[in-house]
Design a protein around this motif. Structure first.
Motif, short mmCIF file in Angstrom:
data_model
loop_
_atom_site.label_atom_id
_atom_site.label_comp_id
_atom_site.label_asym_id
_atom_site.label_seq_id
_atom_site.Cartn_x
_atom_site.Cartn_y
_atom_site.Cartn_z
N TYR A 1 3.00 -60.14 -12.61
CA TYR A 1 3.91 -58.84 -12.60
C TYR A 1 4.18 -58.47 -10.96
N VAL A 2 2.99 -58.78 -10.49
CA VAL A 2 3.20 -58.25 -8.84
C VAL A 2 4.35 -58.68 -8.17
N VAL A 3 4.73 -60.19 -8.34
CA VAL A 3 5.54 -60.79 -7.53
C VAL A 3 6.67 -61.35 -7.96
N MET A 4 7.14 -61.08 -9.25
CA MET A 4 8.09 -61.67 -9.85
C MET A 4 9.44 -61.33 -9.28
N ASN A 5 9.67 -60.20 -8.96
CA ASN A 5 10.85 -59.86 -8.06
C ASN A 5 11.22 -60.84 -6.68
N ASN A 6 9.96 -60.63 -6.02
CA ASN A 6 10.12 -61.36 -4.76
C ASN A 6 10.30 -63.05 -4.77
N ALA B 1 11.33 -64.43 -7.42
CA ALA B 1 13.03 -64.75 -8.03
C ALA B 1 13.80 -64.55 -6.73
N MET C 1 12.77 -66.15 -15.46
CA MET C 1 11.33 -65.67 -15.77
C MET C 1 11.18 -65.38 -17.51
N ALA C 2 10.41 -66.03 -18.15
CA ALA C 2 10.22 -65.94 -19.48
C ALA C 2 8.83 -66.32 -20.00
N HIS C 3 8.26 -65.44 -20.71
CA HIS C 3 7.11 -65.66 -21.25
C HIS C 3 6.82 -65.61 -22.57
N THR D 1 -1.69 -62.62 -12.95
CA THR D 1 -2.19 -61.28 -13.93
C THR D 1 -2.23 -61.87 -15.48
N LEU D 2 -3.18 -62.41 -15.75
CA LEU D 2 -3.61 -63.01 -16.90
C LEU D 2 -3.58 -62.22 -18.15
N SER D 3 -3.18 -62.66 -19.27
CA SER D 3 -3.65 -62.11 -20.64
C SER D 3 -3.57 -63.21 -21.62
N TRP E 1 -0.19 -64.32 -22.56
CA TRP E 1 0.61 -65.11 -21.48
C TRP E 1 -0.11 -66.58 -21.33
N THR F 1 2.30 -58.80 0.16
CA THR F 1 1.55 -59.47 -1.19
C THR F 1 2.53 -60.46 -1.59
#
Lengths: 266, 266, 266
Positions: free
Chosen positions: C27-32, C34, C46-48, C69-71, C74, C194
């Motif tokens: 989640y932290v870096v998705m925008n960057n 992309a 991006m798709a999960h 950022t695991l769960s 995901w 980051t």
């Protein structure tokens, strides 16, 4: 007061030790708060899986819990992380984003305070007031109240839970053991960048990692955040450049910047 | 037409009222769309927990649903939010990101349209076409079609569901009750910044919060987005600075910027 | 070596074909990430959701899996995506963010390597070492080790799984079939933004989409990332502007930039 607060020593200590600050925070601001922590000199970690809470907290020098985008699984991890942090004596910062907007947020924030006994609670006036009184409704996640209106709520929270309470606004009010600190740094354009309150909470985590007195740590974070905002605003043409330049300011911050710009008191 | 569209009055109204725009959107763009709403003058809220949907929608002046990063829990919240918004007469904007790329997205978008009857659907050409026809496959989340190719699909959607449909592209086509509005503002570099389509949808929410006519609201959003992109492109050296300067432009936007730059028609 | 690596041809090919790079990332870096892919010329997705993994992978020219950022949900999607990519011969890049910090991350990364046989594994030294040895503990997600310390771990990984291993640091080491490539591009300030490691992994995906030799693709990504960082650092006043200007540099990158700046070898 400036000397008492000893900000520059804390900034240097953060830069020297690069304390790991574990954040369980909202999706909207993760990138910005991680970048603010890195720019200041701390080492951010974001993790939310219950499976790794114990180990991640054990690596950390501070834990920041921010309820900006809640769900059941994340709430479970917040409580798990808080429990581990309490056991290990790791300082906890709580940002009750949107408390007062929905019952879900208000009750989650209250339960977290009751369980985690955060060393610092940082929020806007409506959020802090909502933690104490059911009659308060924030306007979404933005405050509908001036910071000074939340002073008695902050004092109640401090008395009930021992937490230092930092109310952000045009003047920031930090309420705790030693009474009240007022921080008058900052810039109005900061309200037009999403998550600068969340960033201030993240910085509380970095300062709490190196400064054991929570009132000082909260004041140091508020001052550094406000001064970085002022420095950024001098070069910004709007909230887009402001957000970027705040990171540059956190990175470049000198003792002289702090000493020449700090504005305390009423 | 410029006067009919009355954009400046809407911008002023957003700045005056700061309407709460509730977004259930994708992880990639949350920060940017929140910042765009704040820069324009609106008050963004992001919340996705089913537990708080009723209260959060009740606080809001518009609801924006964006399916960019779906999962089962989020879909449930999207439907719950849409139901509450419908009951309260709160305008709904839908951004069907990646419709046509996967069955999951296409069918979720179609079901949301059927249930929520959005006042505005905003997407790229491939997405709008995929909502009407099973033969369309987008290239991931980027359009493989020119905006004009989606005109008949937009008309079908409007007839079937009453929604105003805004097709983004080099020329934006807004299809609704009053026929067709063509907006020719924008800059080619905008396609190299992620989520500017999502930002356009978020702005649709802000305008729909203050302008009851959905065609006007959609056109106002498209024009403001395009003009902000043009203003930003004049100072940008690439998509990084472009993204930042778009926020500055939204914040600084004047009546004169709008009047001197607006380009409508074919 | 420069000619052998053939970077410019790959950059041109990415710009010409705009390969779809599917990321399941943090989640932290998705925008960057992309934005970095778009700036370079690729088409990020991006798709999960497990429900759309098969179709999304089928659209893609590369798959990037990042465990930042695991769960549980995901992780299931990461394995599902990897399985589909393997069947279709789509190159997989793995970024084992925080391996060594928690057992959850270390074991997930190891299982993914065993299952997915990534063509490229890119991480910092602590992460690469943790994949091979239980005694390694990273400091959160930042490396506690120099890149050169991870060379033997990289060689073991390559021998066991066939993956090219790219170790990021002051010098980047790329270990694979043809031995070792050392990339000395980059700037120290990049460690204060980051997710630039995550961005480097995303670029590995873009290059792997057009360059079948994984060592070359990994080296091309490391060189382009490092050079973009150097170009950005020349105009940056801190990590805020650096992050923005890296996107501009990726967008503006010319053959001459590459040829004049590339620094290989020891």
């Amino acid at each position: 007061m400036t000397n008492l607060l000893n900000i520059w020593a804390s900034v240097q200590e953060i830069r020297r030790r690069a304390p790991v600050v574990h954040s369980i925070t909202n999706y909207v601001v993760m990138n910005n708060t991680a970048n603010a922590l890195l720019a200041l000199g701390a080492s951010p970690v974001m993790a939310h899986a219950e499976e790794e809470m114990a180990e991640m907290v054990a690596l950390s020098a501070a834990l920041v819990i921010n309820i900006g985008t809640l769900s059941a699984a994340w709430i479970r991890s917040m409580f798990a992380a808080a429990e581990h942090a309490c056991k290990r004596g790791i300082p906890i910062v709580l940002d009750p984003v949107g408390a007062g907007a929905t019952t879900y947020r208000t009750s989650t924030a209250r339960d977290l305070i009751d369980t985690a006994r955060p060393c610092i609670i940082r929020g806007n006036a409506s959020e802090i007031m909502a933690l104490c009184s059911d009659g308060i409704r924030s306007k979404g996640v933005d405050s509908a109240n001036a910071a000074s209106e939340a002073l008695s709520a902050a004092q109640s929270l401090h008395q009930a839970f021992g937490s230092t309470v930092s109310i952000s606004g045009e003047t920031d009010y930090i309420v705790g053991e030693a009474g009240l600190i007022q921080v008058r740094n900052g810039h109005p354009m900061m309200t037009r960048v999403t998550g600068l309150g969340c960033t201030a909470s993240a910085l509380c985590g970095a300062f709490a990692a190196v400064e054991p007195d929570p009132m000082r740590a909260a004041a140091q974070a508020a001052i550094v955040m406000g001064i970085a905002g002022e420095m950024a605003a001098e070069g910004a043409r709007g909230p887009g450049t402001l957000q970027v330049l705040i990171l540059d300011a956190l990175y470049c911050l000198t003792q002289q910047d702090l000493e020449s710009r700090i504005r305390l008191g009423s």
